[in-house]
Enzyme design. Structure first.
Site, PDB file in Angstrom:
ATOM      1  N   ARG A   1     -25.614  16.161  -5.555  1.00  0.00           N
ATOM      2  CA  ARG A   1     -26.798  16.121  -4.675  1.00  0.00           C
ATOM      3  C   ARG A   1     -27.627  17.403  -4.811  1.00  0.00           C
ATOM      4  NH1 ARG A   1     -29.278  19.229  -0.991  1.00  0.00           N
ATOM      5  NH2 ARG A   1     -27.271  19.817  -0.095  1.00  0.00           N
TER       6      ARG A   1
ATOM      7  N   CYS B   1     -33.000  24.240  -3.714  1.00  0.00           N
ATOM      8  CA  CYS B   1     -33.843  23.378  -2.873  1.00  0.00           C
ATOM      9  C   CYS B   1     -35.246  23.347  -3.460  1.00  0.00           C
ATOM     10  CB  CYS B   1     -33.879  23.916  -1.445  1.00  0.00           C
ATOM     11  SG  CYS B   1     -35.002  22.974  -0.400  1.00  0.00           S
TER      12      CYS B   1
HETATM   13  P1  HMG Z   1     -42.709  11.942   5.875  1.00  0.00           P
HETATM   14  O1  HMG Z   1     -43.725  11.759   4.789  1.00  0.00           O
HETATM   15  O2  HMG Z   1     -43.079  12.766   7.043  1.00  0.00           O
HETATM   16  O3  HMG Z   1     -42.088  10.563   6.392  1.00  0.00           O
HETATM   17  O4  HMG Z   1     -41.409  12.537   5.192  1.00  0.00           O
HETATM   18  P2  HMG Z   1     -42.671   9.210   6.841  1.00  0.00           P
HETATM   19  O5  HMG Z   1     -41.731   8.664   7.864  1.00  0.00           O
HETATM   20  O6  HMG Z   1     -44.135   9.353   7.208  1.00  0.00           O
HETATM   21  O7  HMG Z   1     -42.547   8.286   5.507  1.00  0.00           O
HETATM   22  C1  HMG Z   1     -43.304   8.551   4.350  1.00  0.00           C
HETATM   23  C2  HMG Z   1     -42.845   7.608   3.258  1.00  0.00           C
HETATM   24  O8  HMG Z   1     -41.483   7.878   2.900  1.00  0.00           O
HETATM   25  C3  HMG Z   1     -42.892   6.137   3.673  1.00  0.00           C
HETATM   26  O9  HMG Z   1     -43.126   5.374   2.495  1.00  0.00           O
HETATM   27  C4  HMG Z   1     -41.476   5.887   4.134  1.00  0.00           C
HETATM   28  O10 HMG Z   1     -41.096   4.529   4.034  1.00  0.00           O
HETATM   29  C5  HMG Z   1     -40.688   6.715   3.138  1.00  0.00           C
HETATM   30  P3  HMG Z   1     -44.587   4.733   2.189  1.00  0.00           P
HETATM   31  O11 HMG Z   1     -44.864   3.883   3.378  1.00  0.00           O
HETATM   32  O12 HMG Z   1     -45.526   5.935   2.089  1.00  0.00           O
HETATM   33  O13 HMG Z   1     -44.348   4.023   0.886  1.00  0.00           O
HETATM   34  N1  HMG Z   1     -39.400   7.129   3.682  1.00  0.00           N
HETATM   35  C6  HMG Z   1     -38.219   6.872   3.111  1.00  0.00           C
HETATM   36  N2  HMG Z   1     -37.891   6.213   1.991  1.00  0.00           N
HETATM   37  C7  HMG Z   1     -36.571   6.132   1.696  1.00  0.00           C
HETATM   38  N3  HMG Z   1     -35.589   6.679   2.444  1.00  0.00           N
HETATM   39  C8  HMG Z   1     -35.887   7.347   3.571  1.00  0.00           C
HETATM   40  C9  HMG Z   1     -37.255   7.461   3.947  1.00  0.00           C
HETATM   41  N4  HMG Z   1     -37.877   8.029   4.983  1.00  0.00           N
HETATM   42  C10 HMG Z   1     -39.183   7.817   4.819  1.00  0.00           C
HETATM   43  N5  HMG Z   1     -34.912   7.881   4.317  1.00  0.00           N
HETATM   44  C11 HMG Z   1     -39.019  12.816   5.092  1.00  0.00           C
HETATM   45  C12 HMG Z   1     -40.264  12.841   5.977  1.00  0.00           C
HETATM   46  C13 HMG Z   1     -37.898  13.465   5.881  1.00  0.00           C
HETATM   47  C14 HMG Z   1     -38.686  11.388   4.761  1.00  0.00           C
HETATM   48  C15 HMG Z   1     -39.337  13.610   3.792  1.00  0.00           C
HETATM   49  O14 HMG Z   1     -39.846  14.853   4.162  1.00  0.00           O
HETATM   50  C16 HMG Z   1     -38.134  13.801   2.931  1.00  0.00           C
HETATM   51  O15 HMG Z   1     -37.573  12.866   2.390  1.00  0.00           O
HETATM   52  N6  HMG Z   1     -37.691  15.079   2.760  1.00  0.00           N
HETATM   53  C17 HMG Z   1     -36.483  15.358   2.010  1.00  0.00           C
HETATM   54  C18 HMG Z   1     -36.543  16.729   1.454  1.00  0.00           C
HETATM   55  C19 HMG Z   1     -35.260  17.059   0.740  1.00  0.00           C
HETATM   56  O16 HMG Z   1     -34.430  16.197   0.461  1.00  0.00           O
HETATM   57  N7  HMG Z   1     -35.079  18.374   0.420  1.00  0.00           N
HETATM   58  C20 HMG Z   1     -33.944  18.840  -0.303  1.00  0.00           C
HETATM   59  C21 HMG Z   1     -32.671  18.726   0.452  1.00  0.00           C
HETATM   60  S1  HMG Z   1     -32.470  20.001   1.680  1.00  0.00           S
HETATM   61  C22 HMG Z   1     -31.639  21.258   0.835  1.00  0.00           C
HETATM   62  O17 HMG Z   1     -31.525  21.210  -0.348  1.00  0.00           O
HETATM   63  C23 HMG Z   1     -31.003  22.356   1.645  1.00  0.00           C
HETATM   64  C24 HMG Z   1     -29.479  22.180   1.787  1.00  0.00           C
HETATM   65  O18 HMG Z   1     -28.864  22.143   0.515  1.00  0.00           O
HETATM   66  C25 HMG Z   1     -28.903  23.347   2.597  1.00  0.00           C
HETATM   67  C26 HMG Z   1     -29.342  24.724   2.090  1.00  0.00           C
HETATM   68  O19 HMG Z   1     -29.203  25.015   0.884  1.00  0.00           O
HETATM   69  O20 HMG Z   1     -29.807  25.495   2.946  1.00  0.00           O
HETATM   70  C27 HMG Z   1     -29.139  20.890   2.530  1.00  0.00           C
HETATM   71 MG    MG Z   2     -28.401  23.852  -0.704  1.00  0.00          MG
END
Ligand code: HMG
Ligand code: MG
Length: 304
Positions: free
Chosen positions: A15, A240
């Site tokens: 992931r 990230c």
């Molecule tokens: P948004 O644009 O505010 O959400 O994103 P929305 O509800 O307005 O939806 C926008 C579109 O996304 C829509 O599609 C939804 O259906 C779709 P459209 O109508 O435009 O075709 N959508 C989804 N599709 C599939 N699965 C879902 C989903 N939700 C909405 N679950 C959202 C908000 C949270 C979805 C977006 O910002 C997002 O996906 N962010 C993820 C970012 C991410 O994964 N970052 C990396 C991981 S975090 C990390 O690495 C840190 C960590 O490792 C810890 C550390 O190191 O500190 C964990």
């Molecule tokens: Mg991380």
């Protein structure tokens, strides 16, 4: 130092690692990577993310990958779940642990999940509640605990407030993220001192990125303070995409080697883990960052 007999490692390479690599592996390659990890004895694997595929295109095949996970080896699988839509997908894929996530700094939270901290807390507790009702366990990541790429220093009282709110809302375990690898052992100690006043050590994990080479030292500090749950990614993959300059997680192979050298058990076979790393390196078409993968490559060269 009082060394624990055993620690729990969470492999986040499939992931956190693959979300940020230049090369996008196909679903079959990702599944083969996970199969290699399972063969090496890894028991906790974060397999993918049920986030928006527009936001994280490299993990757009999460449903396909998770449907094919090897299920007969007693492995616990986690996946990132940002909202109820993600939870539905995780339930359909029979994921064991829903990993919700948010940041302790406002700007990173906005850039990463498009919400304020205050908007995120009730959403994640609702996801946690519904995940538990479906029989899942829940992990809660707090990112930018030790520093934010946009805001710099982060107040530990914000970290504490988020951790306590998530735990009260049904999250089983908090993973403290050094998202951009800026922590020092002394800061790790200071943050843990605050959290351990209210949270038992077995409900805290350290998720250290190794951007500046201090992750192993920070983990040793955590061990010394009673923490026994650590995240890592094979070969040090990852970062990230919404944190500029974020490098990979601490390398699983380096961490396992260090722990085994200290007679701390992980349940992981180092030789098979090394082979898994070599396979992954071939698939990615580049050497891995871990020291142990470099040692293996040198030894192989010397023997051939
Ligand atoms: P948004 O644009 O505010 O959400 O994103 P929305 O509800 O307005 O939806 C926008 C579109 O996304 C829509 O599609 C939804 O259906 C779709 P459209 O109508 O435009 O075709 N959508 C989804 N599709 C599939 N699965 C879902 C989903 N939700 C909405 N679950 C959202 C908000 C949270 C979805 C977006 O910002 C997002 O996906 N962010 C993820 C970012 C991410 O994964 N970052 C990396 C991981 S975090 C990390 O690495 C840190 C960590 O490792 C810890 C550390 O190191 O500190 C964990
Ligand atoms: Mg991380």
């Amino acid at each position: 130092m009082r060394w624990p007999d055993r620690v729990t490692l969470w492999e986040v390479g499939p992931r956190d690692g693959l979300q940020n690599e230049a090369v996008t592996l196909c679903a079959e390659q990702k599944i083969a990577f996970i199969q290699d990890l399972v063969a090496a004895g890894v028991k906790h694997i974060e397999a993918s993310s049920f986030v928006s595929p527009q936001w994280i295109p490299r993990l757009a095949d999460a449903d396909e990958v998770c449907a094919a996970l090897p299920r007969d080896a007693g492995v616990t699988y986690a996946a990132l779940v940002p909202n109820l839509r993600g939870l539905e997908r995780a339930i359909a894929a029979r994921i064991d642990v829903a990993a919700v996530f948010m940041s302790a700094s406002e700007t990173h939270n906005q850039r990463n999940i498009n919400k304020s901290i205050e908007q995120t807390l009730p959403l994640l507790t609702e996801v946690a509640k519904q995940a538990r009702a479906s029989g899942m366990r829940v992990r809660g990541y707090i990112s930018t605990v030790f520093g934010c790429p946009y805001e710099g220093a982060v107040d530990v009282s914000t970290v504490r407030r988020i951790a306590l709110t998530l735990l009260a809302g049904g999250v089983d375990e908090i993973a403290l993220g050094d998202t951009i690898g800026v922590a020092s052992p002394r800061q790790t100690e200071a943050v843990l001192e605050v959290l351990l006043r209210d949270v038992p050590a077995d409900r805290l994990a350290l998720h250290m990125h190794d951007t500046r080479g201090a992750a192993l030292a920070n983990i040793l500090t955590g061990l010394e303070m009673g923490i026994t749950r650590f995240d890592s990614s094979l070969g040090g993959l990852g970062g990230c995409p919404y944190a500029p300059g974020a490098a990979g997680n601490v390398a699983t192979d380096d961490l396992v080697h260090l722990l085994h050298g200290c007679q701390v058990h992980t349940g992981i076979d180092e030789v098979l883990l090394g082979e898994a790393g070599q396979h992954l390196s071939r698939e990615l078409g580049k050497p891995l960052n871990s020291r142990m993968s470099q040692v293996l490559a040198t030894e192989k060269g010397a023997c051939s």
